[in-house]
Scaffold this active site. Structure first.
Site, PDB file in Angstrom:
ATOM      1  N   GLU A  74      18.604 -11.397  38.998  1.00 57.38           N
ATOM      2  CA  GLU A  74      19.943 -11.513  39.593  1.00 57.38           C
ATOM      3  C   GLU A  74      20.872 -11.866  38.439  1.00 57.38           C
ATOM      4  OE1 GLU A  74      23.208 -12.731  40.462  1.00 57.38           O
ATOM      5  OE2 GLU A  74      22.330 -14.549  41.303  1.00 57.38           O
ATOM      6  N   CYS A 108      28.607 -15.780  39.650  1.00 56.12           N
ATOM      7  CA  CYS A 108      28.281 -14.408  39.261  1.00 56.12           C
ATOM      8  C   CYS A 108      28.888 -13.373  40.206  1.00 56.12           C
ATOM      9  CB  CYS A 108      26.770 -14.223  39.193  1.00 56.12           C
ATOM     10  SG  CYS A 108      25.899 -14.717  40.686  1.00 56.12           S
TER      11      CYS A 108
END
Length: 291
Positions: A74, A108
């Site tokens: 991720e 993010c």
């Protein structure tokens, strides 16, 4: 992250207090190139799940590939917040700014690119500048001095490449602490560095689009594809646009984060999924018994 080990320590304490048997969960702290690399290379580790930058994700994937080891990554993002002309502009802009400023911009999946139709662009820029100004005294510092220098460097690059500052700037808002001013850029074009690279700080770029196809081209026009948002007066209109976005998660008209839904990216934003059933499946192997 090696700069934030106390969160993991608290989680380890919770695991212990919950009565999970020793050895089911183990915590190892240390620097990425030392502890992280040792874990990734160890033959007893069957899967490496990593959350962090795309650059480090590439290194881990390379190590794992040498052992034909499974990875779940991720990684970074440059998510687009697409505001279609039928949307509630004020709500979309204000929620969009809040999304970028949350966690001092160190998220993010933050919607760091706001895409607005040319006819509503000036109004949206004004709304965003006003909204960002409210975070001046409320926003916390970034994680360390290195990150502060990095974010301020991106702001300086945005100015150098011709983007227009409408809020914030590269100057530190306080003498002490790793603070960065909540910053909003207007007149950003898709080819600018601040529209292509992940900054990981409280910096919003507002881009102008001509029509829906142009908006889609801009939204999909980065190497990332982690998250995003679409706003429209009609939910079906927003959903239709969201389905064409090359990204792993899209919030519709401010939809709330769902921890039961799979989370992960397309393209250089990662491999695999976290959360929900899909997140658990990453850790499973398929076996067939035949008679």
């Amino acid at each position: 992250a090696e700069d934030t080990p106390l969160v993991a320590r608290l989680f380890a304490e919770a695991v212990h207090e919950a009565g999970i048997p020793a050895g089911v969960f183990n915590l190892v702290t240390g620097l990425g190139p030392v502890a992280g690399q040792a874990l990734a290379e160890h033959p007893g580790v069957d899967l490496v799940s990593f959350t962090g930058s795309t650059a480090v994700g590439r290194q881990i994937a390379a190590i794992a590939a040498g052992q034909v080891k499974k990875v779940a990554l991720e990684l970074g993002g440059k998510s687009a917040n697409v505001i279609l002309p039928t949307a509630d502009l004020a709500k979309a802009v204000n929620v969009g700014v809040a999304n970028v400023m949350s966690n001092s911009g160190q998220t993010c999946s933050a919607w760091t690119r706001m895409l607005v139709h040319r006819d509503q662009y000036d109004e949206a820029v004004g709304l965003a500048a006003t909204a960002a100004a409210k975070y001046g005294e409320r926003i916390g510092p970034v994680v360390n001095a290195k990150q502060q220098v990095r974010v301020r460097g991106y702001i300086e690059k945005g100015v150098a490449e011709g983007a227009r500052l409408v809020a914030g700037g590269p100057e530190a808002p306080r003498e002490k602490g790793y603070f960065v001013s909540p910053t909003v850029f207007a007149d950003v074009t898709p080819d600018m560095t601040i529209a292509q690279e992940e900054i990981f700080g409280p910096v919003l770029s507002i881009l102008r689009y001509e029509d829906e196809e142009d908006a889609l081209r801009i939204a999909n026009g980065t190497v990332y594809g982690l998250a995003g948002a679409v706003w429209a007066g009609d939910e079906a209109e927003a959903v239709a646009f969201a389905r064409r976005m090359e990204t792993g998660q899209v919030d519709i008209n401010g939809g709330r984060f769902n921890p039961l839904a799979p989370f992960g990216g397309y393209k250089q934003s990662g491999v695999g999924r976290e959360l929900g059933v899909h997140g658990l499946a990453e850790y499973l192997q398929t076996k067939s018994l035949q008679f």
